[in-house]
Scaffold this motif. Structure first.
Motif, short mmCIF file in Angstrom:
data_model
loop_
_atom_site.label_atom_id
_atom_site.label_comp_id
_atom_site.label_asym_id
_atom_site.label_seq_id
_atom_site.Cartn_x
_atom_site.Cartn_y
_atom_site.Cartn_z
N GLY A 4 0.65 -1.25 -0.18
CA GLY A 4 0.03 -0.08 -0.13
C GLY A 4 0.90 1.28 0.17
O GLY A 4 0.25 2.14 -0.33
N VAL A 5 2.01 1.18 0.31
CA VAL A 5 3.08 2.26 0.47
C VAL A 5 4.20 2.40 -0.57
O VAL A 5 4.96 2.99 -0.34
CB VAL A 5 3.54 2.55 1.90
CG1 VAL A 5 2.46 2.80 2.96
CG2 VAL A 5 4.58 1.42 2.26
N LEU A 6 3.72 1.66 -1.91
CA LEU A 6 4.77 1.75 -2.70
C LEU A 6 5.06 3.28 -3.43
O LEU A 6 6.03 3.36 -3.86
CB LEU A 6 4.38 0.90 -4.05
CG LEU A 6 4.62 -0.68 -4.02
CD1 LEU A 6 4.11 -1.30 -5.07
CD2 LEU A 6 5.75 -1.12 -3.11
N LYS A 7 4.16 4.07 -3.36
CA LYS A 7 4.18 5.40 -3.63
C LYS A 7 5.55 6.00 -3.02
O LYS A 7 6.37 6.88 -3.56
CB LYS A 7 3.12 6.20 -3.19
CG LYS A 7 1.88 6.33 -4.14
CD LYS A 7 0.72 6.98 -3.28
CE LYS A 7 -0.73 7.17 -4.08
NZ LYS A 7 -0.57 8.25 -4.95
N ARG A 8 5.79 5.72 -1.86
CA ARG A 8 6.86 6.39 -1.20
C ARG A 8 8.15 5.52 -0.93
O ARG A 8 9.05 5.99 -0.51
CB ARG A 8 6.35 7.00 0.42
CG ARG A 8 6.06 5.98 1.21
CD ARG A 8 5.27 6.74 2.50
NE ARG A 8 3.94 7.19 2.10
CZ ARG A 8 3.95 8.70 2.18
NH1 ARG A 8 4.80 9.39 2.15
NH2 ARG A 8 2.56 9.06 1.62
N PHE B 83 -4.02 8.82 -1.57
CA PHE B 83 -3.06 8.52 -0.73
C PHE B 83 -2.76 6.92 -0.45
O PHE B 83 -2.88 6.31 -1.38
CB PHE B 83 -3.42 8.92 0.79
CG PHE B 83 -3.88 10.32 0.69
CD1 PHE B 83 -2.95 11.43 0.56
CD2 PHE B 83 -5.18 11.19 0.63
CE1 PHE B 83 -3.08 12.71 0.64
CE2 PHE B 83 -5.53 12.27 0.69
CZ PHE B 83 -4.43 13.18 0.59
N ASP B 84 -1.95 6.86 0.66
CA ASP B 84 -1.43 5.14 0.68
C ASP B 84 -2.41 4.14 0.86
O ASP B 84 -3.62 4.62 1.36
CB ASP B 84 -0.65 5.05 2.08
CG ASP B 84 0.69 5.93 1.74
OD1 ASP B 84 1.31 5.91 0.71
OD2 ASP B 84 1.51 6.11 2.88
N SER C 176 -1.28 -2.68 3.50
CA SER C 176 -1.39 -3.61 2.26
C SER C 176 -2.79 -3.22 1.59
O SER C 176 -3.81 -2.81 2.24
CB SER C 176 -1.39 -4.83 2.61
OG SER C 176 -1.23 -5.79 1.46
N ILE C 177 -2.79 -3.72 0.45
CA ILE C 177 -3.95 -3.74 -0.31
C ILE C 177 -4.64 -5.12 -0.54
O ILE C 177 -5.50 -5.35 -1.33
CB ILE C 177 -4.01 -2.79 -1.68
CG1 ILE C 177 -3.14 -3.39 -2.44
CG2 ILE C 177 -4.02 -1.36 -1.28
CD1 ILE C 177 -3.05 -2.59 -3.95
N LEU C 178 -3.71 -6.22 -0.19
CA LEU C 178 -4.09 -7.48 -0.42
C LEU C 178 -5.10 -8.18 0.51
O LEU C 178 -4.82 -8.28 1.56
CB LEU C 178 -2.99 -8.42 -0.39
CG LEU C 178 -1.77 -7.98 -1.37
CD1 LEU C 178 -0.56 -8.83 -1.38
CD2 LEU C 178 -2.34 -8.22 -3.00
N PRO C 179 -6.01 -8.80 0.14
CA PRO C 179 -7.01 -9.41 0.96
C PRO C 179 -6.59 -10.54 1.93
O PRO C 179 -6.91 -10.38 2.94
CB PRO C 179 -8.16 -9.95 -0.07
CG PRO C 179 -8.14 -9.20 -1.30
CD PRO C 179 -6.72 -8.78 -1.28
N LEU D 31 -8.81 1.19 2.35
CA LEU D 31 -8.37 2.40 1.56
C LEU D 31 -7.71 2.31 0.38
O LEU D 31 -6.53 1.71 0.39
CB LEU D 31 -7.84 3.33 2.68
CG LEU D 31 -8.40 3.66 4.00
CD1 LEU D 31 -7.41 4.57 4.90
CD2 LEU D 31 -9.47 4.69 3.65
N TYR D 32 -8.09 2.42 -0.86
CA TYR D 32 -7.29 2.16 -1.96
C TYR D 32 -6.86 3.36 -2.44
O TYR D 32 -7.50 4.52 -2.50
CB TYR D 32 -8.41 1.59 -3.03
CG TYR D 32 -8.97 -0.02 -2.61
CD1 TYR D 32 -8.03 -0.91 -2.64
CD2 TYR D 32 -10.11 -0.18 -2.38
CE1 TYR D 32 -8.25 -2.36 -2.54
CE2 TYR D 32 -10.23 -1.61 -2.04
CZ TYR D 32 -9.47 -2.45 -2.16
OH TYR D 32 -10.05 -3.77 -1.83
#
Length: 402
Positions: free
Chosen positions: A307-311, A391-392, A354-357, A384-385
């Motif tokens: 979920g935080v690959l942006k940063r 955002f994250d 993380s965004i993984l179920p 939170l997607y």
């Protein structure tokens, strides 16, 4: 844009350490940016942003440049040429840089942009995993995670109001705007070094993504209560909890890493948060005395960090499928073990970035079926997607103990 030799060379040196020596991008840049005292904020910005850009698009640029890992300096310069060409920057006639085939680069870019694993620059296994876990949603999410992260501040309400911080930063020529759904957040309109401002030195704010700020809000700690933050790290969320509790009550911040808790203590002193006690987890005895004692427990679980690959764009190259399997086992163990700290009628928040179920709602489902989870009920959860929030990516579940 005119390219300066020393800035480009500093970028190439940073990329060598990140790609070939497996060093963490943020730590590498921290050292690189100290190299020359004459560099201004624009120079340092160029090095940091260019390095992160090439890290983010490593697979795509390497494919266009026709180079393979480990990258020697010539390869890194070729990847830099791809970066510059795609931005319409003319490369000077330096001996390190071969003549750049501009049309070929742009043609290859158009061609590869039709294939997701190149377009979004990710390893095959991660692309397959994303599709398996998120289906049609994966396209939008990985696209959003490749955007540069905004700089978001969390106002420390122990010491200042949102308005005070906004005005203080404005005096330092830093413009901010509020963030919907995050009452204590201020987003920078343009990137700036906020750590040199008086407001930061005085503990008026912390840097914390808007999604991350929602975790303590979701926990909803009350002044005077007893809260345990089980994986506190350097304490971003503990500090937010302290502010929400108006410095009243007790927060016990636990972690297995003493150096992280030392950093939390330092930050707590600056923030004026007096109700945080840190404890290093050395063995199972460390938490024995806390069993059944906490009004609220936060498990900000270790996770893939997708979920935080942006940063942290270098994480997609360091992450391995085996690590993911192992971290899911750890999440399960932590949830089983630390849920025991909640007193009857108390609440627990399980959160990940993380965004993984499989790391999120499926872990909670599994826990509720276990003996350890029998006493708990799922009150609510929030996903939170990044594609929706900007955002994250985060997940949060609120569980109530009977």
């Amino acid at each position: 844009m005119k390219l300066h030799r020393n800035l480009v060379f500093a970028t190439i040196d940073s990329l060598h350490l990140i790609f070939n020596e497996g060093k963490q991008a943020d730590k590498v840049l921290k050292n690189t940016l100290k190299r020359d005292k004459r560099w201004g904020s624009r120079d340092r910005g160029f090095i940091a942003e260019t390095t992160y850009d090439i890290v983010r698009w490593k697979r795509l640029y390497a494919k266009i440049a026709e180079v393979k890992e480990p990258f020697d300096r010539g390869n890194l310069f070729r990847m830099f040429s791809v970066w510059a060409t795609l931005r319409g920057i003319v490369i000077p006639d330096w001996k390190q840089v071969e003549p750049t085939p501009t049309r070929k680069i742009k043609g290859r870019f158009d061609e590869l942009s039709k294939i997701r694993k190149y377009k979004e620059s990710i390893p095959d296994w991660l692309d397959e995993l994303g599709v398996k876990e998120l289906g049609a949603k994966w396209d939008a999410e990985i696209n959003a995670l490749n955007k540069q992260a905004d700089v978001v501040l969390r106002v420390n309400t122990i010491k200042a109001t949102v308005e005070q911080v906004r005005n203080a930063l404005l005096e330092s020529n830093v413009e901010t705007e509020s963030v919907k759904g995050a009452p204590h957040a201020l987003k920078l309109k343009e990137r700036a070094n906020v750590f040199i401002t008086e407001a930061f030195k005085n503990g008026w704010f912390e840097v914390q993504d808007a999604s991350s700020q929602k975790v303590a809000q979701f926990l909803d700690p009350k002044p005077g209560s007893k809260v345990v933050d089980t994986c506190a790290g350097a304490g971003g969320k503990s500090l937010h909890i302290a502010a929400l509790m108006e410095n009243k009550g007790q927060i016990i911040a636990l972690d297995i890493y003493e150096n992280k808790l030392t950093e939390l203590k330092r930050r707590a002193r600056r923030d004026g948060a007096h109700n945080i006690e840190t404890r290093v987890i050395e063995n199972s005895k460390s938490i024995k005395k806390l069993i059944g004692k906490a009004d609220k427990v936060l498990i900000d679980a270790p996770c893939s960090g997708l979920g935080v690959l942006k940063r942290n764009p270098d994480a997609k190259w360091k992450l391995q499928p085996e690590f993911l399997d192992k971290i899911k086992e750890t999440q399960e163990e932590i949830l089983t073990s630390y849920s025991r700290l909640v007193k009857p009628g108390g609440q627990l928040v399980y959160a990940t970035c993380s965004i993984l179920p499989s790391e999120n709602n499926l872990q909670v489902k599994k826990f509720l079926k276990k003996e350890a989870g029998n006493d708990f009920t799922l009150i609510k959860e929030e996903k939170l997607y990044p594609s929706k929030t900007g955002f994250d990516g985060f997940y949060m579940a609120l569980l109530q103990k009977k």
